[in-house]
Design a protein around this motif. Structure first.
Motif, mmCIF file in Angstrom:
data_model
loop_
_atom_site.group_PDB
_atom_site.id
_atom_site.type_symbol
_atom_site.label_atom_id
_atom_site.label_comp_id
_atom_site.label_asym_id
_atom_site.label_seq_id
_atom_site.Cartn_x
_atom_site.Cartn_y
_atom_site.Cartn_z
ATOM 1 N N ALA A 106 -3.853 50.657 64.638
ATOM 2 C CA ALA A 106 -3.587 49.686 63.568
ATOM 3 C C ALA A 106 -4.894 49.204 62.945
ATOM 4 O O ALA A 106 -5.001 49.069 61.717
ATOM 5 N N LEU A 107 -5.900 48.956 63.778
ATOM 6 C CA LEU A 107 -7.203 48.544 63.267
ATOM 7 C C LEU A 107 -7.805 49.641 62.397
ATOM 8 O O LEU A 107 -8.297 49.380 61.296
ATOM 9 N N THR A 108 -7.748 50.865 62.873
ATOM 10 C CA THR A 108 -8.287 51.993 62.125
ATOM 11 C C THR A 108 -7.610 52.120 60.764
ATOM 12 O O THR A 108 -8.271 52.303 59.739
ATOM 13 N N GLN A 109 -6.285 51.987 60.732
ATOM 14 C CA GLN A 109 -5.550 52.084 59.477
ATOM 15 C C GLN A 109 -5.913 50.942 58.532
ATOM 16 O O GLN A 109 -6.088 51.155 57.329
ATOM 17 N N ALA A 110 -6.024 49.725 59.055
ATOM 18 C CA ALA A 110 -6.350 48.571 58.206
ATOM 19 C C ALA A 110 -7.765 48.698 57.632
ATOM 20 O O ALA A 110 -7.987 48.428 56.445
ATOM 21 N N VAL A 111 -8.708 49.122 58.454
ATOM 22 C CA VAL A 111 -10.088 49.283 57.990
ATOM 23 C C VAL A 111 -10.182 50.427 56.990
ATOM 24 O O VAL A 111 -10.868 50.319 55.964
ATOM 25 N N SER A 112 -9.479 51.515 57.238
ATOM 26 C CA SER A 112 -9.469 52.637 56.296
ATOM 27 C C SER A 112 -8.862 52.228 54.968
ATOM 28 O O SER A 112 -9.361 52.613 53.901
ATOM 29 N N PHE A 113 -7.808 51.435 55.011
ATOM 30 C CA PHE A 113 -7.179 50.911 53.795
ATOM 31 C C PHE A 113 -8.176 50.059 53.020
ATOM 32 O O PHE A 113 -8.388 50.258 51.823
ATOM 33 N N ALA A 114 -8.839 49.140 53.699
ATOM 34 C CA ALA A 114 -9.809 48.262 53.045
ATOM 35 C C ALA A 114 -10.977 49.061 52.470
ATOM 36 O O ALA A 114 -11.432 48.797 51.349
ATOM 37 N N ALA A 115 -11.456 50.054 53.210
ATOM 38 C CA ALA A 115 -12.569 50.885 52.732
ATOM 39 C C ALA A 115 -12.162 51.675 51.498
ATOM 40 O O ALA A 115 -12.925 51.779 50.534
ATOM 41 N N SER A 116 -10.954 52.211 51.501
ATOM 42 C CA SER A 116 -10.456 52.967 50.357
ATOM 43 C C SER A 116 -10.373 52.081 49.117
ATOM 44 O O SER A 116 -10.784 52.471 48.027
ATOM 45 N N LEU A 117 -9.856 50.885 49.302
ATOM 46 C CA LEU A 117 -9.759 49.960 48.174
ATOM 47 C C LEU A 117 -11.136 49.567 47.665
ATOM 48 O O LEU A 117 -11.364 49.458 46.464
ATOM 49 N N ARG A 118 -12.053 49.367 48.579
ATOM 50 C CA ARG A 118 -13.417 48.978 48.206
ATOM 51 C C ARG A 118 -14.091 50.070 47.381
ATOM 52 O O ARG A 118 -14.884 49.787 46.505
ATOM 53 N N GLU A 119 -13.742 51.321 47.672
ATOM 54 C CA GLU A 119 -14.309 52.448 46.945
ATOM 55 C C GLU A 119 -13.603 52.677 45.611
ATOM 56 O O GLU A 119 -13.917 53.619 44.901
ATOM 57 N N GLY A 120 -12.626 51.814 45.286
ATOM 58 C CA GLY A 120 -11.955 51.908 43.991
ATOM 59 C C GLY A 120 -10.702 52.744 43.972
ATOM 60 O O GLY A 120 -10.135 52.989 42.914
ATOM 61 N N GLY A 121 -10.255 53.165 45.128
ATOM 62 C CA GLY A 121 -9.054 53.984 45.183
ATOM 63 C C GLY A 121 -7.794 53.152 45.346
ATOM 64 O O GLY A 121 -7.834 51.939 45.518
ATOM 65 N N SER A 122 -6.693 53.828 45.236
ATOM 66 C CA SER A 122 -5.402 53.224 45.553
ATOM 67 C C SER A 122 -5.031 53.682 46.951
ATOM 68 O O SER A 122 -5.388 54.774 47.355
ATOM 69 N N ALA A 123 -4.333 52.860 47.658
ATOM 70 C CA ALA A 123 -3.972 53.217 49.017
ATOM 71 C C ALA A 123 -2.676 52.533 49.404
ATOM 72 O O ALA A 123 -2.312 51.513 48.820
ATOM 73 N N VAL A 124 -2.017 53.098 50.367
ATOM 74 C CA VAL A 124 -0.812 52.480 50.911
ATOM 75 C C VAL A 124 -1.249 51.636 52.101
ATOM 76 O O VAL A 124 -1.878 52.141 53.030
ATOM 77 N N PRO A 126 -1.240 49.748 55.601
ATOM 78 C CA PRO A 126 -0.514 49.994 56.852
ATOM 79 C C PRO A 126 0.535 48.896 57.067
ATOM 80 O O PRO A 126 0.352 47.757 56.629
ATOM 81 N N SER A 127 1.604 49.247 57.737
ATOM 82 C CA SER A 127 2.701 48.296 57.913
ATOM 83 C C SER A 127 2.293 47.058 58.700
ATOM 84 O O SER A 127 2.851 45.988 58.509
ATOM 85 N N GLU A 128 1.286 47.168 59.577
ATOM 86 C CA GLU A 128 0.860 46.023 60.379
ATOM 87 C C GLU A 128 0.049 44.998 59.583
ATOM 88 O O GLU A 128 -0.081 43.853 59.983
ATOM 89 N N LEU A 129 -0.522 45.406 58.453
ATOM 90 C CA LEU A 129 -1.382 44.534 57.665
ATOM 91 C C LEU A 129 -0.544 43.707 56.697
ATOM 92 O O LEU A 129 0.178 44.251 55.868
ATOM 93 N N ARG A 130 -0.650 42.384 56.821
ATOM 94 C CA ARG A 130 0.064 41.478 55.909
ATOM 95 C C ARG A 130 -0.853 41.178 54.734
ATOM 96 O O ARG A 130 -1.884 40.524 54.897
ATOM 97 N N LEU A 131 -0.492 41.670 53.566
ATOM 98 C CA LEU A 131 -1.338 41.502 52.389
ATOM 99 C C LEU A 131 -1.323 40.070 51.883
ATOM 100 O O LEU A 131 -0.311 39.373 51.969
#
Length: 146
Positions: A106-124, A126-131
């Motif tokens: 879950a941590l890996t998915q949340a960090v990967s999501f945040a990194a992707s967004l930071r790089e300007g991408g769109s991402a789905v 993870p279900s564990e992360l409350r936006l």
């Protein structure tokens, strides 16, 4: 997509586990700190991502710290907490909350999501992360889950 990460966590074993997991993902852990004052002293060194617990050595200062790190220092912030109700719904700046306890996956998915967004991408997210609303403040886009 390596990120410079600040860990703000007052529980030593949790901080150590976070550090090992992030380094295994290829990220650079800039510092591990236990309170707001230390975090704000490290922020000028340049951080991309901050993982922030809500209740720190100096009290329940995590929510305000997360906002400051996001707004003033441009960090992408994820709160890590067993008490997600402590975060005001309209808080601006941080991306979301990863409730404790969480798995390394879950941590890996949340960090990967945040990194992707930071790089300007769109991402789905993870279900564990409350936006949080803060993601929109940073201009971050994410794809809705179907």
């Amino acid at each position: 997509m390596s990120q410079r990460v600040l860990i703000v966590e007052d529980e030593a074993l949790i901080a150590l586990d976070l550090s090992h997991c992030l380094e295994a993902m290829g990220h650079e852990v800039v510092a591990t700190v236990v309170d707001s004052e230390e975090a704000l002293s490290v922020a000028p060194q340049g951080i991309d991502l901050a993982l922030v617990d809500l209740n720190l050595r100096d009290g329940p200062t995590g929510p305000a710290l997360g906002e400051t790190l996001a707004r003033k220092w441009g960090a992408t912030v994820i709160y890590l907490t067993a008490n997600p109700g402590q975060v005001a719904p309209g808080i601006a700046g941080p991306v979301g909350i990863l409730p404790k306890p969480f798995t390394d996956a879950a941590l890996t998915q949340a960090v990967s999501f945040a990194a992707s967004l930071r790089e300007g991408g769109s991402a789905v997210p993870p279900s564990e992360l409350r936006l949080l609303a803060g993601a929109a403040v940073q201009g971050i886009r994410w794809e809705a889950r179907l």
